[in-house]
Design an enzyme around this catalytic site. Sequence first.
Site, PDB file in Angstrom:
ATOM      1  N   GLY A 132       0.805  -1.224   0.000  1.00  0.00           N
ATOM      2  CA  GLY A 132       0.000   0.000   0.000  1.00  0.00           C
ATOM      3  C   GLY A 132       0.832   1.264   0.000  1.00  0.00           C
ATOM      4  O   GLY A 132       0.283   2.365  -0.076  1.00  0.00           O
ATOM      5  N   GLY A 133       2.142   1.120   0.089  1.00  0.00           N
ATOM      6  CA  GLY A 133       3.003   2.305   0.071  1.00  0.00           C
ATOM      7  C   GLY A 133       2.958   3.108   1.359  1.00  0.00           C
ATOM      8  O   GLY A 133       3.307   4.284   1.377  1.00  0.00           O
TER       9      GLY A 133
ATOM     10  N   THR B  30      -1.087  -3.302   3.307  1.00  0.00           N
ATOM     11  CA  THR B  30      -1.499  -4.628   2.842  1.00  0.00           C
ATOM     12  C   THR B  30      -1.010  -5.728   3.773  1.00  0.00           C
ATOM     13  O   THR B  30      -0.073  -5.542   4.557  1.00  0.00           O
ATOM     14  CB  THR B  30      -0.912  -4.921   1.448  1.00  0.00           C
ATOM     15  OG1 THR B  30       0.514  -4.890   1.546  1.00  0.00           O
ATOM     16  CG2 THR B  30      -1.383  -3.895   0.422  1.00  0.00           C
TER      17      THR B  30
ATOM     18  N   SER C 100       1.816  -4.420  13.933  1.00  0.00           N
ATOM     19  CA  SER C 100       0.886  -4.686  15.038  1.00  0.00           C
ATOM     20  C   SER C 100      -0.344  -3.826  14.850  1.00  0.00           C
ATOM     21  O   SER C 100      -0.252  -2.727  14.291  1.00  0.00           O
ATOM     22  CB  SER C 100       1.507  -4.327  16.385  1.00  0.00           C
ATOM     23  OG  SER C 100       2.381  -5.316  16.805  1.00  0.00           O
TER      24      SER C 100
ATOM     25  N   TYR D 291       4.525   4.734  22.074  1.00  0.00           N
ATOM     26  CA  TYR D 291       4.396   5.300  20.726  1.00  0.00           C
ATOM     27  C   TYR D 291       4.460   6.819  20.858  1.00  0.00           C
ATOM     28  O   TYR D 291       3.549   7.441  21.420  1.00  0.00           O
ATOM     29  CB  TYR D 291       3.057   4.847  20.145  1.00  0.00           C
ATOM     30  CG  TYR D 291       2.875   5.053  18.660  1.00  0.00           C
ATOM     31  CD1 TYR D 291       2.791   6.346  18.117  1.00  0.00           C
ATOM     32  CD2 TYR D 291       2.768   3.974  17.795  1.00  0.00           C
ATOM     33  CE1 TYR D 291       2.612   6.534  16.754  1.00  0.00           C
ATOM     34  CE2 TYR D 291       2.586   4.154  16.424  1.00  0.00           C
ATOM     35  CZ  TYR D 291       2.516   5.434  15.915  1.00  0.00           C
ATOM     36  OH  TYR D 291       2.336   5.631  14.569  1.00  0.00           O
TER      37      TYR D 291
END
Lengths: 560, 560
Positions: free
Chosen positions: B138-139, B210, B220, B474
Amino acid sequence: MTGVTHQKWWGWGVEGIAFHHQDKPKMAPFVMDKIGIDLSAPGTPPPDFADIDVPAPRLEPALGEALRAAVGPEHVVLDDLDRVVHTYGKGLPDLVRVRRGDLPRVPDAVVYPADEEQVRAVVDAVVAADAVLIPFGGGSNISGSLTPPPGEERPVVSVDLGLMNKVLEIDADAGLARIQAGALGPDIEDQLTARGWTMGHQPDSFRHSTLGGWVATRSSGMQSDKYGDIADITRGLRLVQPGKVVVLRPLPSTSTGPSVREMVLGSEGRLGVITEVWVNVHRLPANREIIAYLYPSWGAALEAMQEISTADAHPSVTRVSDPNETAFSLATQKASKGLGGKLQAGLFEVLRRRGWDLDKACLSYIGYEGDAAHVRAEKAAVGKIVRAHGGLKLGTGPGALYDQKKFDTPYIRDFLLDIGAHGDVSETAAPWSRLREVYQGTVRAAQAAFAELGVQGFIMCHLSHSYHSGACLYFTFAYPPREGVDELDQYWTVKRAIQQSFLDTGATLSHHHGVGTDHAPWLEADISPAGTDVMVGLLRSVDPGRNLNPGTLLPAHREW
Amino acid sequence: MTGVTHQKWWGWGVEGIAFHHQDKPKMAPFVMDKIGIDLSAPGTPPPDFADIDVPAPRLEPALGEALRAAVGPEHVVLDDLDRVVHTYGKGLPDLVRVRRGDLPRVPDAVVYPADEEQVRAVVDAVVAADAVLIPFGGGSNISGSLTPPPGEERPVVSVDLGLMNKVLEIDADAGLARIQAGALGPDIEDQLTARGWTMGHQPDSFRHSTLGGWVATRSSGMQSDKYGDIADITRGLRLVQPGKVVVLRPLPSTSTGPSVREMVLGSEGRLGVITEVWVNVHRLPANREIIAYLYPSWGAALEAMQEISTADAHPSVTRVSDPNETAFSLATQKASKGLGGKLQAGLFEVLRRRGWDLDKACLSYIGYEGDAAHVRAEKAAVGKIVRAHGGLKLGTGPGALYDQKKFDTPYIRDFLLDIGAHGDVSETAAPWSRLREVYQGTVRAAQAAFAELGVQGFIMCHLSHSYHSGACLYFTFAYPPREGVDELDQYWTVKRAIQQSFLDTGATLSHHHGVGTDHAPWLEADISPAGTDVMVGLLRSVDPGRNLNPGTLLPAHREW
């Protein structure tokens, strides 16, 4: 004296402990019925070590000198007994060969390093001498990972990690412990439980296998449904390679490319010597119960186990035996224990009246851990599923008994050999959708092999280690080999049939016993030839000289 | 036309969808306060593609011919736009460079295979021509895995898997699905939910990433506490290599030596092209709730999250924001949504009276799935822990809002670039015992970097993905780069400081974004130099010619 105790040179466990049938009145008739062997006939005890002809060590003086410099002269052992102990694992072929005195290639020295520095010195000395190094934990391997290749011309050094048996550190905040690779199951749990912790890893081999061995073979324990397989439990490790050490710090998860941790897991000594491992540890549970259930059929039992695996419940142990293993369990109960003579008779009479065919009954154990409310909720959820599949709760009595006896099974291999019969195991895993086919295919394959050999054989099975998408099926088989035909040829006829059936029905060559030399012929069928190329490339890049446990993992035609 | 839609060539997502602040009245003052940027000032919109100077494709005629033979002429695309789309991922440096028209090396062709046979033909053609192949999903990559090495002299072919987006098979009995690697998140879930199933994997990038990309980078999702990381979800796969295909059958667990599956996971194209994957799938849960909670401090929040992770409860989502991210969340609420203006004001007034310092409050989301009784029991167990740490239940309203908005975050990177600010992320994982140090070290490192640059920066964090032994942290950071200094140099000053802090405090270089080129400088610090040797040996053995996505995974000085 090295201070490291070993298993019997000829069998499982330590001297003085063995399996007996005299206190199990139903066992002799059962064995006679199933494999036609008379337990009252005189058996053949294991041979006297004095009768065994052990090849002399072929240790070049320079290598011997380097090893003594590495670990101290008292920790380089060339005794015949010690070298024979380090020649084989404990699979059936191992036991047959060692009882025969079949010792084509025995390690030339056994060394006992006391710490990682000494392991490094040993590895460097062995590789510098172009010798062969075989790491050794508890010697419980049953897939042929410990035996020097018969034709190996180079010196062979067995590296016994037995002195490295300490829990080095507990990180109480993270629930992690750093433990030396040579620690046996009891070493680990004794040191952990003294401080209120458990690792929860309980393979059948628990008493005689080590943390390093578990990692090197991808072990699973009876409580893996809760605590995870060793691959889940292992969060970091140290691995000594020639001239260097791979250091993987403890991490709950990471995204650092192809997983080196998952390359060391299952490496069976071919990537180096594991010296210490960071593992998940847990506070001892407030409550722990194992409850026995009985199902009217194997089909109902499998359906219930699958439903439990996808339910919201999370039991610690999920195990169910097929009718044959159930009958075996009942036949090997002590007179006064288990379901009890009268109680069992009464229960069975009631079930018969309800229409059960008791020859098809399947005994199951489910384990629960946690606080009281959690255990209660889990038991209720599982109980509902059990009942929906016609099952019946037997209670905690037989469960507790299972819990006490759970590490005794491997002794039966020696017991059978004494009376002239072979007994061994093959275990596998497959998706739930394949399990019935795997089961039936394996039973048929074993029976066909027994017929081909003209022997009266028996095969039984339990399901354990449930996952979302499938489970492990663990088969145990026994037969009396025919006289006049090589008994190992007979063994391989049965074993090969079972392994081939696994691969033919979509199952794997092993769920938790590793590849070794015994299962290596099926590696390409399991992970594909191209997948095997990947593995060969990995091993070859780390060990171009084939100094690190050569011959294991890869099928013979793929060794470079 | 290939029929494959792509993200914007200059940013996240598809044309027509973007992040706006006009409906979020508190955002402009927040941004002014935190990074000194005036959202009402005119921004710099992305450039016109017509102004971008794209290097001409350097595709040798023979290779072009072979590719057209492999996938059909209509599926070999040499257009400038398509090639630029396939030049970069969507990390901050990618966006800065593509907006600048900085295109030192653009793929020479983009090919769109329709099935595995065509992938095999492409791989063989590329390797036969000694060209370079970069798999493309999907880039959405943000660690620099998709960009051709700037000095690459050989032809570069981007292999876009976009046509291979089908759920091929659902094994309902085993809870497994076989899915093509090019399927985007919505492709997968639309096809699965139509049949009552879910894979449950929900990374931030869900809409534009993807399955193959998830596997190749060790992705994840937000629900990984229940459904597992992609490494757990992946049970089997097919990987095309030059002249062959690695086939790993779906297995719940296996003991076949070093795990080839775990080598393909995280391989970022360097071991071949993943064509299909067997994944765990689950019946859609009967109930699904996400509940918001508020904690009085980050310390209390971390303690509660850890306690939840070791409790008997098994929530599907566990997430808590630090005070900065909490403030950001409140500032980016739409006027009429979320906690609501008046409701929030009232609640906060009550909390202030109770002694809360609302600048230290931490917003948390916990997800629950399962049957009603299970959800009720889990909520009760978690609620008890939350209260014990001084936390407060806010209810399902904000939780539902989080659930709806959860895939919108990546658009903010473009929004900030438009107004002249940088925003990006770095995430990591570490043991619970290290998390406070990782958090504080990272915040300090970012602030020191902002000070060094002389910019007003902002860094915020959330904890997600709880494991027994640790969790993921994160971080999101933003700052307006100074004029007159190269803005990428400024970016790398901040990013490097954060990554170095991770490694210095015992955390990993990435929990789920992979290594790529951006994180590769920290690989040796993470898995040790000897561990890196193992990885180099693996990659080199599979791809001695460096044809498969060379330059990713390994630090530059370790490329062979």
